[in-house]
Each structure stands twice: as C-alpha cells, then as structure tokens.
Design an enzyme around this catalytic site. Structure first.
Site, PDB file in Angstrom:
ATOM      1  N   LEU A  94       0.832  -1.191   0.000  1.00 15.87           N
ATOM      2  CA  LEU A  94       0.000   0.000   0.000  1.00 15.87           C
ATOM      3  C   LEU A  94       0.876   1.255   0.000  1.00 15.87           C
ATOM      4  CD1 LEU A  94      -2.520  -1.326   2.635  1.00 15.87           C
ATOM      5  CD2 LEU A  94      -2.980  -1.025   0.180  1.00 15.87           C
ATOM      6  N   ASN A 108      -1.409  -5.159  10.828  1.00 13.94           N
ATOM      7  CA  ASN A 108      -0.970  -6.209   9.905  1.00 13.94           C
ATOM      8  C   ASN A 108      -0.304  -7.322  10.713  1.00 13.94           C
ATOM      9  OD1 ASN A 108      -0.317  -7.410   7.302  1.00 13.94           O
ATOM     10  ND2 ASN A 108       1.799  -6.821   7.698  1.00 13.94           N
ATOM     11  N   HIS A 110       2.612 -10.266  10.293  1.00  6.95           N
ATOM     12  CA  HIS A 110       3.759 -10.571   9.430  1.00  6.95           C
ATOM     13  C   HIS A 110       4.462 -11.812   9.977  1.00  6.95           C
ATOM     14  CE1 HIS A 110       7.036  -9.846   6.656  1.00  6.95           C
ATOM     15  NE2 HIS A 110       7.879 -10.025   7.647  1.00  6.95           N
ATOM     16  N   SER A 137       4.580 -11.478  13.979  1.00  4.33           N
ATOM     17  CA  SER A 137       4.407 -10.192  14.655  1.00  4.33           C
ATOM     18  C   SER A 137       3.135  -9.514  14.154  1.00  4.33           C
ATOM     19  CB  SER A 137       5.593  -9.249  14.369  1.00  4.33           C
ATOM     20  OG  SER A 137       6.831  -9.848  14.678  1.00  4.33           O
ATOM     21  N   ASP A 146       6.470  -3.153   6.649  1.00  5.46           N
ATOM     22  CA  ASP A 146       6.663  -3.999   7.836  1.00  5.46           C
ATOM     23  C   ASP A 146       7.466  -3.281   8.918  1.00  5.46           C
ATOM     24  OD1 ASP A 146       5.297  -6.074   6.524  1.00  5.46           O
ATOM     25  OD2 ASP A 146       7.143  -6.832   5.627  1.00  5.46           O
ATOM     26  N   GLU A 175      -0.386 -17.587  15.033  1.00 10.36           N
ATOM     27  CA  GLU A 175      -0.934 -16.408  14.364  1.00 10.36           C
ATOM     28  C   GLU A 175      -2.410 -16.257  14.693  1.00 10.36           C
ATOM     29  OE1 GLU A 175      -0.249 -16.124  10.169  1.00 10.36           O
ATOM     30  OE2 GLU A 175       1.827 -16.812  10.299  1.00 10.36           O
TER      31      GLU A 175
END
Length: 202
Positions: A94, A108, A110, A137, A146, A175
């Site tokens: 983005l 987000n 990652h 993360s 990131d 996750e």
C-alpha cells in the site's frame, strides 16, 4: 457501540476467520467487511458463510496505477464505515497516501519476529540464518514496509530438521491466537505488547 473492523485478504483467509470468530460477546469490535483484491480469494466464501459482508476490488485492471486501485479500496471502506483495518494476508503493498489515511487504525500480521525479515520468504530466511527461534508479529502499519510499531509477537523454536513449510505450519496456529489477542486490546485502546509462545500459547 462496537468499533467496525474491515479485514483485507488475498487468499484463504485463515487469519480473517480467527479474527472474525473472536469478535463476539464483550469484544469491543465487530467485523463489518471482508475485502479481497481477487474474486478467487478463498476467504470470501468463508466470510459469506459467517454472514459477513464481502467486497472485491481486483487490482489487475488498474495495472501500475496503485492510486486508482487504492481509491476504490477507500470507497469500499468508507461505505462500510470502517474504524479499523486488519490486513490478513493482503498481498498488495500500500502507498504512503493510503496508509496515512488510516494512520493509527491499521494492523498487519507478518510471519517473522520483526524487525527481522521484512518482506517475503521469512521462514526460509530464518532457517538460513541459523536462528534458534522464529515466529510472527502484529504491528501498526506505517508507510515503511513492515516497519510500524510491534504490538505483539509469538515465538516457536526452530528445529534442526525444519523446512520453511514445517516452520510455517507450527507458527500458523499461534498467528490465529496472536492477531485476535492484539486486536481485542487495540480496539479497547490498549497498545501494550502481547507476547505468546508455543510453550505458553494463551
């Protein structure tokens, strides 16, 4: 009143499902939209089966015109009146203009222990480096890829016979615990860090 969460996906949406399922009861947020950049994203049907509104903004017709693609994303997010965006396997980089619109409101996940291994092929890179542990993360999204503040991490040991696939398979369940845990705190206004491990996953 619950905060409104839009989840952006590109594939099967396993993290999206974990997030959406977590937003029940006294959770301070609810999923109002699952948006994909491809009509073939498997997560769209999963979202529809959960009764969640879905939308598609296919990036391909826009070619290299990222601003035009993101303008369509913005329209869909505004229609949904989203308060928070969760990127969950959304495989488009983005622009700073888009990120700045949602500064402080976009998360987000990652697949590395940031700041290590920004970008792709994270598990292979951790193994190649001889790391003793790897993980994932959740971070605030900034214009630096990131690179935003880390709000949570989950860790697993790297085993001697690990491959990128086996390592990814061990990290994925964490996750699915980490992202919902971070989102719940974040939506409550709490940005203190969440730390999980395979030995202590909850």
């Amino acid at each position: 009143m619950s905060l409104r969460v839009a989840i952006l996906i590109s594939g099967g949406g396993s993290n999206m499902v974990a997030l959406a399922k977590s937003m029940t009861g006294d959770h301070p947020a609810r999923t109002v939209l699952v948006l994909a950049n491809s009509a073939n994203a498997g997560g769209l049907q999963k979202a529809a089966d959960m009764g969640i509104e879905t939308a598609v903004v296919d990036h391909r017709p826009f070619g290299a015109d990222r601003a035009a693609f993101e303008a369509e994303l913005t329209k869909a997010l505004f229609v949904a009146n989203a308060d928070i965006i969760c990127l969950a396997g959304f495989m488009r980089v983005l622009t700073a203009d888009f990120v700045n619109q949602w500064q402080g409101r976009m998360l987000n996940i990652h697949p590395s222990l940031l700041p290590k291994y920004k970008g792709l092929n994270t598990h292979a890179r951790a193994i190649a480096a001889g790391d003793s542990e790897a993980g994932c993360s959740v971070h605030l999204v900034t214009a630096t890829l990131d690179g935003g503040p880390v709000l949570g991490q989950a860790r697993v040991p790297v085993l001697p016979d690990d491959t990128p696939d086996s390592l990814a398979a061990r990290i994925l369940p964490l996750e699915h615990q980490l992202y919902p845990a971070v989102l719940r705190k974040f939506a409550s206004g709490d940005e203190t860090r969440v730390n999980l491990s395979r030995a202590n996953p909850v």
